[in-house]
Design a protein around this motif. Structure first.
Motif, PDB file in Angstrom:
ATOM      1  N   GLY A 296       0.786  -1.226   0.000  1.00  0.00           N
ATOM      2  CA  GLY A 296       0.000   0.000   0.000  1.00  0.00           C
ATOM      3  C   GLY A 296       0.813   1.267   0.000  1.00  0.00           C
ATOM      4  O   GLY A 296       0.262   2.364  -0.122  1.00  0.00           O
ATOM      5  N   LEU A 297       2.131   1.144   0.117  1.00  0.00           N
ATOM      6  CA  LEU A 297       2.980   2.342   0.154  1.00  0.00           C
ATOM      7  C   LEU A 297       3.079   3.040  -1.194  1.00  0.00           C
ATOM      8  O   LEU A 297       3.223   4.261  -1.253  1.00  0.00           O
ATOM      9  CB  LEU A 297       4.388   1.968   0.636  1.00  0.00           C
ATOM     10  N   TYR A 298       3.012   2.252  -2.283  1.00  0.00           N
ATOM     11  CA  TYR A 298       3.228   2.807  -3.621  1.00  0.00           C
ATOM     12  C   TYR A 298       2.183   2.256  -4.588  1.00  0.00           C
ATOM     13  O   TYR A 298       1.560   1.225  -4.318  1.00  0.00           O
ATOM     14  CB  TYR A 298       4.636   2.455  -4.114  1.00  0.00           C
ATOM     15  N   PRO A 299       1.992   2.918  -5.738  1.00  0.00           N
ATOM     16  CA  PRO A 299       0.991   2.452  -6.713  1.00  0.00           C
ATOM     17  C   PRO A 299       1.341   1.107  -7.343  1.00  0.00           C
ATOM     18  O   PRO A 299       0.464   0.438  -7.881  1.00  0.00           O
ATOM     19  CB  PRO A 299       0.981   3.559  -7.773  1.00  0.00           C
ATOM     20  N   THR A 300       2.610   0.713  -7.308  1.00  0.00           N
ATOM     21  CA  THR A 300       3.032  -0.551  -7.914  1.00  0.00           C
ATOM     22  C   THR A 300       3.560  -1.485  -6.832  1.00  0.00           C
ATOM     23  O   THR A 300       4.001  -1.033  -5.764  1.00  0.00           O
ATOM     24  CB  THR A 300       4.143  -0.309  -8.961  1.00  0.00           C
ATOM     25  N   PRO A 301       3.540  -2.813  -7.080  1.00  0.00           N
ATOM     26  CA  PRO A 301       3.992  -3.780  -6.077  1.00  0.00           C
ATOM     27  C   PRO A 301       5.448  -3.535  -5.666  1.00  0.00           C
ATOM     28  O   PRO A 301       6.300  -3.202  -6.495  1.00  0.00           O
ATOM     29  CB  PRO A 301       3.840  -5.125  -6.779  1.00  0.00           C
ATOM     30  N   THR A 302       5.720  -3.708  -4.394  1.00  0.00           N
ATOM     31  CA  THR A 302       7.058  -3.490  -3.845  1.00  0.00           C
ATOM     32  C   THR A 302       7.824  -4.809  -3.762  1.00  0.00           C
ATOM     33  O   THR A 302       7.303  -5.789  -3.217  1.00  0.00           O
ATOM     34  CB  THR A 302       6.964  -2.850  -2.456  1.00  0.00           C
ATOM     35  N   PRO A 303       9.046  -4.862  -4.287  1.00  0.00           N
ATOM     36  CA  PRO A 303       9.852  -6.074  -4.143  1.00  0.00           C
ATOM     37  C   PRO A 303      10.274  -6.254  -2.690  1.00  0.00           C
ATOM     38  O   PRO A 303      10.495  -5.278  -1.966  1.00  0.00           O
ATOM     39  CB  PRO A 303      11.056  -5.801  -5.045  1.00  0.00           C
ATOM     40  N   TYR A 304      10.370  -7.505  -2.261  1.00  0.00           N
ATOM     41  CA  TYR A 304      10.801  -7.743  -0.887  1.00  0.00           C
ATOM     42  C   TYR A 304      11.419  -9.130  -0.753  1.00  0.00           C
ATOM     43  O   TYR A 304      11.274  -9.992  -1.627  1.00  0.00           O
ATOM     44  CB  TYR A 304       9.630  -7.593   0.092  1.00  0.00           C
ATOM     45  N   ILE A 305      12.086  -9.326   0.370  1.00  0.00           N
ATOM     46  CA  ILE A 305      12.548 -10.645   0.799  1.00  0.00           C
ATOM     47  C   ILE A 305      11.895 -10.924   2.145  1.00  0.00           C
ATOM     48  O   ILE A 305      12.013 -10.117   3.068  1.00  0.00           O
ATOM     49  CB  ILE A 305      14.078 -10.720   0.931  1.00  0.00           C
ATOM     50  N   ALA A 306      11.177 -12.038   2.239  1.00  0.00           N
ATOM     51  CA  ALA A 306      10.586 -12.472   3.503  1.00  0.00           C
ATOM     52  C   ALA A 306      11.369 -13.689   3.978  1.00  0.00           C
ATOM     53  O   ALA A 306      11.397 -14.715   3.291  1.00  0.00           O
ATOM     54  CB  ALA A 306       9.110 -12.819   3.320  1.00  0.00           C
ATOM     55  N   ALA A 307      12.011 -13.581   5.132  1.00  0.00           N
ATOM     56  CA  ALA A 307      12.941 -14.612   5.597  1.00  0.00           C
ATOM     57  C   ALA A 307      12.564 -15.091   6.986  1.00  0.00           C
ATOM     58  O   ALA A 307      12.467 -14.296   7.924  1.00  0.00           O
ATOM     59  CB  ALA A 307      14.369 -14.057   5.603  1.00  0.00           C
TER      60      ALA A 307
END
Length: 377
Positions: A296-307
Motif C-alpha cells: 500500500g505504500l506505492y501504486p506498484t507492487p514493492t519487491p521484498y525478501i521475507a525470511a
C-alpha cells in the motif's frame, strides 16, 4: 498449549520423472481435492551432481558452487511457467491440473541432492554441498501475490512450512532449515509465479551464528534474554506496525533497509513446528496485514525478501533462539532502490536514508487494497 506440529495432516506424496519428491497440501486437509496423485509423464535428464562447497578461512563462511544453476529457467512467459498446473499438451513441474499448495525438490539446487555427516575441519576444506532445496508454489494462479491469498490459503502455506521444517530437520547432516520468499524482479526472482523456497543447509549460516553469539554475549553481560528485550522495545509504540494476541510486527530500532519489518511471536519458540494452532492462525492474518501495508505504500507492487529465522537443528544455543520473520525491501522511494554499494557490500556498514520511526508511521498509515491486489485505493 499443544504445538501444531507436522502431524496436523499429511500431504499427498509422489515423485517427478527424475526422482525428485513432490508434495501436495490441500486447504481442507491432506492431499489433493480429487482424482488422486497424477504421474509426471515428462522425459527429464538425470539430476545434477551434488554441488561442492569451500570454506573461506578469512571470513569463516562456506561457499557453495552450483554451476548447473546457470541453466535454470529465467522469467519465462506465463504460457511456459513451470509452476502452473499441468494441462493437456503441456506438462510442468506440477503434474496435477488442480492444486492448492505444492512443494517439490528444486530442479537446480544450491544444496543437495544427498545428505552428509559432520563437516570436515574447515581450514582450507572442500566438502559436498549436501542438503536439500525445495520450491513452494503458493497457488496455481500465475498472477497475484502472497498478500492476495485468502487467510485459508496462507494457513495452508504455514502448515506446509511447518511440515517441511519438521521433516527436513530430521534429515542426516541438515543443520538449519531456512524458509524464504523473494518477490519481484528487482530482488532477483527467476519465476513470476507466486512461490517461495526452502533451504536445508549442512551448516549453521553466518547470520544465524552472529545472532547466537549476540544472544550468548547479552546473557553473559546482562543476564537477560535479548529476544525478549527486543520485543518489549519494539512494542513501545512508535515502531509498531501490527499487533495481536500472539504476534507483534514492528520496524526494528536499527533497521538496515528502507522497509524492514520483524514479525515476532510473544511466546519463546525455536521454530515453526513449536507454534500452536492458534498462533499459526493469527500469524496468517498478521503476516498478510504486513504485506498488504507494504504494497500500500506505492501504486506498484514493492519487491521484498521475507525470511524465516529458525533455530538451528542441533546447536547448544537452540533453546535461547526465538523464531521470527524479517521482511525487507530495498525500495526507498517510488522510483528508487537502495543498492548495497561500497560501504554496505564491502564493509557491511549500512547507511539508511529514513529512520525506523518514519517507516513504521508510513506503514501504519498505508491505504491498503482490501482485495490484496496491491497499490493504494
Amino acid at each position: 498449549m499443544d504445538p501444531a506440529g507436522s502431524g496436523a495432516f499429511e500431504p499427498a506424496r509422489t515423485h517427478l520423472a527424475d526422482g525428485r519428491e513432490l508434495l501436495y497440501f490441500h486447504d481442507g486437509g491432506a492431499g489433493l481435492r480429487q482424482g488422486g496423485v497424477p504421474p509426471d509423464t515428462r522425459s527429464l535428464p538425470p539430476r545434477p551432481d551434488t554441488p561442492v562447497m569451500r570454506f573461506d578461512p578469512l571470513l569463516g563462511d562456506w561457499i557453495s558452487y552450483a554451476g548447473h544453476r546457470q541453466n535454470r529457467t529465467h522469467l519465462p512467459p506465463a504460457a511456459e511457467c513451470p509452476l502452473c498446473p499441468s494441462v493437456p499438451g503441456r506438462a510442468t513441474e506440477i503434474p496435477a491440473q488442480e492444486y492448492d499448495v505444492a512443494v517439490f525438490e528444486n530442479r537446480f539446487p544450491a544444496f543437495g541432492p544427498g545428505t552428509a555427516g559432520s563437516l570436515p575441519d574447515p581450514a582450507g576444506a572442500e566438502a559436498p554441498a549436501a542438503g536439500r532445496c525445495e520450491v513452494v508454489a503458493f497457488s496455481p494462479d500465475h498472477q497475484g501475490s502472497f498478500a492476495g491469498l485468502s487467510l485459508e490459503r496462507i494457513r495452508t502455506v504455514i502448515r506446509a512450512w511447518t511440515h517441511r521444517t519438521a521433516e527436513l530437520s530430521k534429515v542426516p547432516g541438515v543443520a538449519q532449515v531456512f524458509i524464504f520468499e523473494n518477490r519481484g524482479a528487482d530482488i532477483g526472482v527467476t519465476l513470476h509465479h507466486p512461490h517461495g523456497q526452502i533451504y536445508a543447509y549442512p551448516y549453521v549460516t553466518p547470520t544465524t551464528q552472529r545472532q547466537l553469539d549476540s544472544l550468548a554475549g547479552y546473557h553473559a553481560a546482562a543476564g537477560g534474554d535479548l529476544f525478549t528485550d527486543l520485543l518489549a522495545r519494539g512494542q513501545e509504540g512508535q515502531r509498531i506496525v501490527a499487533h495481536g494476541q500472539y504476534w507483534t510486527a514492528y520496524v526494528p530500532y536499527a533497521a538496515r533497509m528502507p522497509i524492514e519489518v520483524h514479525v515476532v511471536p510473544h511466546r519463546h519458540v525455536p521454530d515453526l513446528p513449536s507454534l500452536t494452532e492458534d498462533e499459526q492462525t493469527e500469524l496468517a492474518a498478521v503476516y498478510r496485514d504486513v504485506l498488504r501495508r507494504i504494497d500500500g505504500l506505492y501504486p506498484t507492487p514493492t519487491p521484498y525478501i521475507a525470511a524465516w529465522y529458525q533455530a538451528p537443528v542441533d546447536h547448544p544455543g537452540r533453546e535461547k533462539y526465538r523464531l521470527h520473520l524479517q521482511v525487507t525491501s530495498p525500495r526507498r522511494a517510488e522510483n528508487k532502490l537502495k543498492y548495497l554499494a561500497g560501504s554496505e557490500a564491502a564493509m557491511g556498514a549500512f547507511i539508511s536514508d529514513v529512520t525506523p520511526e518514519q517507516t513504521a508511521a508510513r506503514l501504519r498509515a498505508a491505504l491498503v487494497d482490501p482485495a490484496g491486489t496491491g497499490g493504494k485505493q
